[in-house]
Motif scaffolding. Structure first.
Motif, mmCIF file in Angstrom:
data_model
loop_
_atom_site.group_PDB
_atom_site.id
_atom_site.type_symbol
_atom_site.label_atom_id
_atom_site.label_comp_id
_atom_site.label_asym_id
_atom_site.label_seq_id
_atom_site.Cartn_x
_atom_site.Cartn_y
_atom_site.Cartn_z
ATOM 1 N N GLN A 263 36.947 56.077 18.389
ATOM 2 C CA GLN A 263 37.550 57.174 19.140
ATOM 3 C C GLN A 263 36.722 57.490 20.376
ATOM 4 O OE1 GLN A 263 37.397 61.215 17.478
ATOM 5 N NE2 GLN A 263 39.589 61.398 17.863
ATOM 6 N N ASP A 264 35.409 57.505 20.233
ATOM 7 C CA ASP A 264 34.530 57.839 21.347
ATOM 8 C C ASP A 264 34.640 56.813 22.475
ATOM 9 O OD1 ASP A 264 32.274 59.470 22.457
ATOM 10 O OD2 ASP A 264 31.203 57.557 22.278
ATOM 11 N N ARG A 265 34.847 55.558 22.127
ATOM 12 C CA ARG A 265 34.947 54.496 23.128
ATOM 13 C C ARG A 265 36.381 54.280 23.630
ATOM 14 N NH1 ARG A 265 30.790 50.712 23.089
ATOM 15 N NH2 ARG A 265 28.823 51.822 22.791
ATOM 16 N N GLY A 266 37.302 55.092 23.165
ATOM 17 C CA GLY A 266 38.686 54.922 23.593
ATOM 18 C C GLY A 266 39.340 53.687 23.017
ATOM 19 N N ARG A 267 38.919 53.302 21.804
ATOM 20 C CA ARG A 267 39.430 52.095 21.173
ATOM 21 C C ARG A 267 40.488 52.402 20.109
ATOM 22 N NH1 ARG A 267 39.442 48.361 24.168
ATOM 23 N NH2 ARG A 267 39.573 46.876 22.428
ATOM 24 N N VAL A 268 41.126 53.556 20.216
ATOM 25 C CA VAL A 268 42.265 53.906 19.360
ATOM 26 C C VAL A 268 43.455 54.117 20.278
ATOM 27 C CG1 VAL A 268 43.176 55.478 17.620
ATOM 28 C CG2 VAL A 268 40.713 55.037 17.721
#
Length: 369
Positions: free
Chosen positions: A34-39
């Motif tokens: 979520q923090d890396r924008g991988r969702v």
């Protein structure tokens, strides 16, 4: 009763959305994704289909008078995964509701308890699915978690690692399956991941570190090749050998271990101080996300989490993993409906999506030899 039904229908969606954010924050891998924008959300199509660059055009030397030759280069393979789904369900019978109707608050409390229980069950169970093998027999409904690409055919003759042998997203992880070559060691064994070779030789092959391999150097007076005695070397080897390109995006972001492996690592660092160990940086990584039960070795966060199989650990490059949902959020509640045949209010919360990854950038720690 109509007012209660209207309140439930309009509030359950907002409640699930709020709780979903907590679920993501409470699981380390999900929090990092979520923090890396991988969702990603609102995906579509009959399956996931993406292109993987596995080959490059060779660099040619040129001298005065040389003539260039031109030929088409197919740089891509196609990876495909189907979608997977989960649901948590419950029901509230009319008879139960009537027995609970001493006050309006009692009825709402009973329904709320059902919703709270379902949400807790999703939080407790879905995080474990991140480790699932979506290819295994009987797992055709589970997402393609970490174990979906870490199959091995045994230890490498070169030492230190296992030989990748799996099928993930329709592509084989076996070394050299799609061509290319790799350098040899002094015993004429393929030296991968040491040495050098062609990109296509291991473009889809994860690094499987065998921490019981006899190639490791043991401390004086120690004769057992196990995690307690080799973990420092295995971790440093994984961090170094998994760095597959020149940018920071090619590095491991985190190593997540089964709890006993993490405890043994901490014990070794406390007694022998073989590696420089510091607490995480508050500006990034697990520590910044609120997970203080982690250490940092050579720039990589190391921690543990419930649900990892015994004797197993993973090194993850989060930028090469994506959790994809077909819906506007991960967990979607359906409007409770009344089933006339059974006289029950029926509840459900579901997930439809899958996880995709490039195995080349991921690591597994396990005992092979």
């Amino acid at each position: 009763m109509a007012e209660w039904q209207r309140i439930l229908n309009t509030t359950i969606h907002q409640y699930i959305r709020d709780v979903e954010d907590n679920i993501m924050r409470n699981r380390k891998i999900l929090a990092m994704l979520q923090d890396r924008g991988r969702v990603s959300f609102n995906n579509s199509g009959d399956l996931m289909d993406w292109k993987v660059k596995y080959k490059k055009s060779p660099l040619r030397t040129m001298t005065d008078g040389d003539t260039l030759t031109f030929s088409k280069v197919n740089r891509y393979k196609t990876a495909q995964l189907d979608w997977r789904g989960y649901a948590v369900t419950d029901a509230l019978g009319k008879f139960e509701k009537l027995k609970n109707q001493g006050s309006t608050e009692g009825i709402v409390k009973l329904a709320s308890d059902i919703v709270n229980s379902m949400v807790w069950e999703i939080e407790d169970s879905f995080g474990d699915e991140i480790y699932a093998d979506g290819n295994a027999a009987g797992n055709t409904g589970r997402i393609h978690g970490l174990e979906s690409w870490f199959g091995t055919s045994g230890a490498s003759p070169h030492g230190f690692v296992g030989l990748p042998s799996d099928t993930y997203a329709g592509l084989l992880t076996n070394l050299g399956n799609y061509g290319g070559s790799w350098s040899k060691d002094a015993s004429n064994n393929t030296a991968w991941p040491d040495g050098t070779g062609d990109v296509e030789y291991g473009f889809w092959s994860p690094l499987i570190v065998d921490y019981t391999d006899t190639a490791w150097s043991l401390p004086t007076g120690v004769s057992t090749y196990n995690w307690a005695n080799t973990c420092s070397q295995a971790i440093r080897y994984a961090i170094t050998k998994s760095h597959k390109n020149k940018s920071k995006r090619g590095m491991l972001d985190m190593i997540i271990l089964e709890s006993e492996m993490y405890r043994l690592l901490l014990e070794q660092q406390a007694t022998k101080e073989r590696l420089t160990v510091v607490r995480g940086d508050r500006k990034g990584g697990l520590y910044a996300l609120g997970f203080e039960d982690s250490i940092n070795i050579d720039g990589v966060d190391i921690t543990s989490e419930y649900g990892i199989p015994d004797g197993i650990g993973y090194g993850l490059n989060v930028d090469e993993i994506e959790l994809r949902s077909l819906q506007s959020q991960l967990f979607v509640p359906e409007v409770p409906d009344f089933d006339l045949a059974s006289y029950t209010e029926r509840f459900s919360i579901d997930f439809f999506g899958n996880m995709r990854c490039n195995p080349r950038y991921q690591v597994k720690f396990m005992s092979i030899t």
